[in-house]
Write a protein that holds these residues in place. Structure first.
Motif, short mmCIF file in Angstrom:
data_model
loop_
_atom_site.label_atom_id
_atom_site.label_comp_id
_atom_site.label_asym_id
_atom_site.label_seq_id
_atom_site.Cartn_x
_atom_site.Cartn_y
_atom_site.Cartn_z
N SER A 192 -3.06 -18.52 5.14
CA SER A 192 -1.72 -18.81 4.65
C SER A 192 -1.36 -17.97 3.42
O SER A 192 -2.00 -18.05 2.37
CB SER A 192 -1.61 -20.29 4.29
N ALA A 193 -0.33 -17.14 3.57
CA ALA A 193 0.13 -16.30 2.46
C ALA A 193 0.98 -17.14 1.51
O ALA A 193 1.77 -18.00 1.93
CB ALA A 193 0.92 -15.12 2.98
N GLN A 194 0.84 -16.87 0.22
CA GLN A 194 1.57 -17.61 -0.80
C GLN A 194 2.77 -16.84 -1.35
O GLN A 194 3.76 -17.43 -1.76
CB GLN A 194 0.62 -17.92 -1.98
N MET A 195 2.63 -15.51 -1.37
CA MET A 195 3.63 -14.70 -2.03
C MET A 195 3.63 -13.28 -1.46
O MET A 195 2.57 -12.78 -1.08
CB MET A 195 3.33 -14.65 -3.54
N LEU A 196 4.80 -12.66 -1.42
CA LEU A 196 4.92 -11.25 -1.10
C LEU A 196 5.24 -10.47 -2.36
O LEU A 196 6.01 -10.93 -3.20
CB LEU A 196 6.04 -11.02 -0.07
N ARG A 197 4.64 -9.28 -2.48
CA ARG A 197 4.94 -8.38 -3.60
C ARG A 197 5.31 -7.02 -3.02
O ARG A 197 4.58 -6.47 -2.19
CB ARG A 197 3.75 -8.26 -4.55
N VAL A 198 6.43 -6.50 -3.47
CA VAL A 198 6.93 -5.21 -2.99
C VAL A 198 7.00 -4.26 -4.18
O VAL A 198 7.69 -4.53 -5.16
CB VAL A 198 8.32 -5.37 -2.34
N GLY A 199 6.27 -3.16 -4.09
CA GLY A 199 6.25 -2.17 -5.16
C GLY A 199 7.04 -0.93 -4.79
O GLY A 199 6.82 -0.34 -3.72
N LEU A 200 7.96 -0.54 -5.65
CA LEU A 200 8.82 0.63 -5.40
C LEU A 200 8.79 1.57 -6.59
O LEU A 200 8.64 1.12 -7.75
CB LEU A 200 10.27 0.18 -5.19
N ASP A 201 8.94 2.84 -6.33
CA ASP A 201 9.12 3.82 -7.39
C ASP A 201 10.53 3.63 -7.96
O ASP A 201 11.51 3.59 -7.22
CB ASP A 201 8.95 5.23 -6.83
N ALA A 202 10.63 3.52 -9.29
CA ALA A 202 11.93 3.28 -9.92
C ALA A 202 12.94 4.38 -9.60
O ALA A 202 14.15 4.13 -9.56
CB ALA A 202 11.76 3.15 -11.43
N SER A 203 12.46 5.59 -9.35
CA SER A 203 13.36 6.70 -9.06
C SER A 203 14.08 6.54 -7.73
O SER A 203 15.08 7.22 -7.46
CB SER A 203 12.58 8.03 -9.07
N TYR A 214 16.41 -1.75 -4.20
CA TYR A 214 15.82 -3.07 -4.39
C TYR A 214 15.67 -3.72 -3.01
O TYR A 214 16.44 -3.41 -2.09
CB TYR A 214 16.65 -3.95 -5.32
N PRO A 215 14.69 -4.62 -2.85
CA PRO A 215 14.49 -5.25 -1.54
C PRO A 215 15.19 -6.61 -1.46
O PRO A 215 15.23 -7.37 -2.43
CB PRO A 215 12.97 -5.44 -1.48
N LYS A 245 6.27 -19.08 6.47
CA LYS A 245 4.83 -19.01 6.73
C LYS A 245 4.48 -18.19 7.98
O LYS A 245 3.33 -17.79 8.16
CB LYS A 245 4.24 -20.41 6.86
N ASN A 246 5.46 -17.94 8.88
CA ASN A 246 5.17 -17.24 10.13
C ASN A 246 5.51 -15.75 10.09
O ASN A 246 4.80 -14.94 10.68
CB ASN A 246 5.95 -17.88 11.29
N ARG A 247 6.59 -15.39 9.41
CA ARG A 247 7.09 -14.02 9.49
C ARG A 247 7.95 -13.73 8.26
O ARG A 247 8.52 -14.64 7.66
CB ARG A 247 7.91 -13.87 10.77
N PHE A 248 8.08 -12.45 7.94
CA PHE A 248 8.98 -12.05 6.86
C PHE A 248 9.66 -10.74 7.23
O PHE A 248 9.21 -9.99 8.10
CB PHE A 248 8.23 -11.91 5.53
N SER A 249 10.77 -10.48 6.57
CA SER A 249 11.48 -9.22 6.77
C SER A 249 11.99 -8.72 5.42
O SER A 249 12.24 -9.51 4.50
CB SER A 249 12.65 -9.38 7.75
N ILE A 250 12.14 -7.40 5.31
CA ILE A 250 12.59 -6.77 4.07
C ILE A 250 13.66 -5.73 4.41
O ILE A 250 13.44 -4.87 5.27
CB ILE A 250 11.43 -6.08 3.33
N ARG A 251 14.78 -5.82 3.75
CA ARG A 251 15.82 -4.80 3.84
C ARG A 251 15.93 -4.13 2.48
O ARG A 251 16.06 -4.81 1.46
CB ARG A 251 17.18 -5.41 4.22
N PHE A 252 15.91 -2.82 2.46
CA PHE A 252 16.02 -2.09 1.21
C PHE A 252 17.47 -1.70 0.97
O PHE A 252 18.12 -1.07 1.82
CB PHE A 252 15.11 -0.86 1.23
N MET A 253 17.96 -2.10 -0.19
CA MET A 253 19.37 -1.95 -0.53
C MET A 253 19.57 -0.97 -1.68
O MET A 253 18.74 -0.88 -2.59
CB MET A 253 19.96 -3.31 -0.91
N ALA A 254 20.69 -0.25 -1.61
CA ALA A 254 21.10 0.64 -2.70
C ALA A 254 22.51 0.26 -3.12
O ALA A 254 23.28 -0.28 -2.32
CB ALA A 254 21.05 2.10 -2.24
N ILE A 255 22.84 0.51 -4.38
CA ILE A 255 24.18 0.22 -4.87
C ILE A 255 25.07 1.45 -4.67
O ILE A 255 24.76 2.53 -5.16
CB ILE A 255 24.15 -0.18 -6.36
#
Length: 255
Positions: A201-212, A216-217, A223-233
């Protein structure tokens, strides 16, 4: 040297509460060390939010459950090859100390501050925009201009049943964050999804990005699945999903 940014997302309600409290603890500790009355106001605002969160659920029991869960998980690591027994012993000692500290709190966490008449009056007026100004709460204004040591004495009193909780949550989150090594993955077209191992059982997701990257995600998951969309302003100020591939570090924290 490029700067990295880490975004976190909880995968259960307990960790969600812990992360919110951690955020408020950090804000409180930043401002309480400053002596300017405006900083003291900011510390009080953070303290009132902490008190409100701790009133909604049995935080004391949730902390103890999490620490005991960690003890069980660490005991299961003891016989695995490459594990440093001295390091495990130290972690177990830290967990035992944290459990003792929380168990010795003689009241519900946050009760000292929650039942303080001075803080109650501030909380009531703070629900009104600008309601905690000097003419609404002259006694608050008077207290804010007292010498720092007088204000600190009150803070020390309010923290009596909060400090052990702060320390325990900090330890629990630190162990969770360090439980799994990050891995480099690719979000094709700015989107990534993955199923989670139900046996671990996963407790937390951590997403690391280069600031340049200037991204942002947006993370959604359970508990079964996750998804990430990367957004820009965009130049208009509105967010939009990144269309090209994004390389990032992903950590599925399991403990």
């Amino acid at each position: 040297m490029s700067t990295s940014i880490t975004f976190e997302h909880p995968l259960n309600e307990r960790i969600r509460i812990f992360l919110r409290l951690e955020h408020l603890f950090e804000r409180f500790e930043h401002f309480v060390r400053q002596f300017d009355p405006s900083a003291t106001r900011a510390a009080i605002d953070a303290l009132l939010e902490i008190v409100a969160i701790t009133a909604r659920s049995d935080i004391k029991n949730e902390i103890l459950k999490e620490l005991e869960h960690h003890i069980g998980a660490i005991h299961r690591l003891a016989d695995k090859p490459g594990v440093d027994p001295k390091a495990l012993e130290q972690v177990l000692s830290d967990l035992d100390d944290a459990i003792d500290g929380v168990r010795h709190i003689g009241s519900p966490i946050g009760q000292t501050a929650r039942e303080d008449d001075f803080l109650k009056a501030i909380a009531q007026r703070s629900s009104i925009p600008g309601g905690a100004c000097s003419f609404d709460l002259p006694h608050y204004h008077f207290w804010l201009i007292q010498p720092p040591e007088i204000r600190q004495t009150r803070f020390d009193h309010w923290l009596l049943d909060l400090t052990p909780a702060f320390s325990a949550i900090d330890l629990a989150l630190s162990l969770i964050r360090g439980s799994t090594a990050p891995r480099r993955v690719l979000a094709e077209g700015g989107f990534f999804q993955e199923a989670l191992d139900l046996d671990a059982s996963a407790q937390m997701l951590r997403v690391g990005l280069d600031a340049s990257e200037a991204l942002y995600p947006e993370i959604s998951g359970h508990k079964n699945r996750f998804s990430i969309r990367f957004m820009a302003i965009e130049s208009s100020g509105r967010p939009a999903q990144r269309c090209d591939d994004v390389s990032f570090k992903l950590t599925c924290c399991v403990l």
